[in-house]
Design an enzyme around this catalytic site. Structure first.
Site, PDB file in Angstrom:
ATOM      1  N   CYS A 114       0.854  -1.184   0.000  1.00 22.83           N
ATOM      2  CA  CYS A 114       0.000   0.000   0.000  1.00 22.83           C
ATOM      3  C   CYS A 114       0.893   1.239   0.000  1.00 22.83           C
ATOM      4  CB  CYS A 114      -0.889  -0.020   1.244  1.00 22.83           C
ATOM      5  SG  CYS A 114      -1.993   1.383   1.387  1.00 22.83           S
ATOM      6  N   HIS A 157      -9.229  -3.633  -2.437  1.00 17.45           N
ATOM      7  CA  HIS A 157      -8.232  -2.925  -1.618  1.00 17.45           C
ATOM      8  C   HIS A 157      -8.581  -1.431  -1.560  1.00 17.45           C
ATOM      9  CE1 HIS A 157      -3.894  -2.208  -0.300  1.00 17.45           C
ATOM     10  NE2 HIS A 157      -4.292  -0.992  -0.645  1.00 17.45           N
ATOM     11  N   GLU A 158      -8.885  -0.849  -2.723  1.00 12.15           N
ATOM     12  CA  GLU A 158      -9.168   0.592  -2.784  1.00 12.15           C
ATOM     13  C   GLU A 158     -10.507   0.937  -2.138  1.00 12.15           C
ATOM     14  OE1 GLU A 158      -6.737   2.521  -3.349  1.00 12.15           O
ATOM     15  OE2 GLU A 158      -5.504   0.856  -4.056  1.00 12.15           O
ATOM     16  N   HIS A 161     -10.224   1.269   1.489  1.00 15.91           N
ATOM     17  CA  HIS A 161      -9.719   2.579   1.942  1.00 15.91           C
ATOM     18  C   HIS A 161     -10.858   3.563   2.171  1.00 15.91           C
ATOM     19  CE1 HIS A 161      -5.410   2.342   2.095  1.00 15.91           C
ATOM     20  NE2 HIS A 161      -5.297   1.902   0.853  1.00 15.91           N
TER      21      HIS A 161
END
Length: 187
Positions: A114, A157-158, A161
């Site tokens: 990351c 993953h994004e 966030h």
């Protein structure tokens, strides 16, 4: 132009705070930020530009990583389609949402990294093998996309966030390389 100095690091509370949805019409600030996020990813994957501006290579970037608590992500996955010579996926997604996913899970053999984490975090990060995502593009047009394997992992993953979740939250604390039987390893 976004550089590494614009990206906040783990420990910053923005990374742990769920982001707000973006309302339309969007302002020029959101439009510009989306374009700059995508430009950063492209620059970070260009060896010459990455060295010149000291950029770490990335395939995804979320607005919270820029200390902006908004649901917006950019992805640029360069694995080029042989027939069209286009990137596998290169877009900005506003208010992305996973609307369906597979029961099967997968993880990357080398684990995940990351841009907001400046350390190696060993362990498998199990994620859904396939996802269907809805989002708005920078023009406010509704989009729906189905992804599998690596692109699906990048998107998850994004999107994490934008929900205050870091990739290492998915790693098994007792046994970082433990996997359930329904998880395949992507090399």
């Amino acid at each position: 132009m976004i550089t590494m100095k614009n990206i906040i690091l783990e420990g910053n509370p923005t990374l742990r705070t769920p982001a707000e949805e973006i309302t339309f019409p969007i302002g020029e600030d959101i439009q510009t930020m989306g374009q700059e996020m995508l430009e950063f990813l492209k620059n970070s994957q260009d060896a010459e530009l990455a060295e010149k501006y000291q950029l770490r290579a990335g395939v995804g970037l979320a607005a919270p990583q820029l200390d902006v608590g908004k649901k917006m992500i950019a992805v640029h996955i360069p694995n080029v389609d042989d027939e069209t010579n286009e990137p596998l996926l290169s877009t900005v997604m506003i208010n992305p949402k996973i609307v369906s996913h597979s029961v099967q899970s997968a993880c990357l053999a080398e684990g995940e990294g990351c841009l907001s984490v400046n350390r190696d975090v060993p362990g498998y990060v199990p994620r859904h093998t396939r996802v269907t995502v809805t989002y708005l593009d920078l023009d406010g047009e509704k989009q729906k996309i189905r992804l599998k394997d690596y692109p699906a992992i990048v998107i998850q993953h994004e999107i994490d966030h934008t929900n205050g979740i870091m990739f290492y939250d998915h790693i098994n604390n007792e046994d970082p390389f433990h996997l359930d039987e329904n998880v395949s390893i992507l090399s």
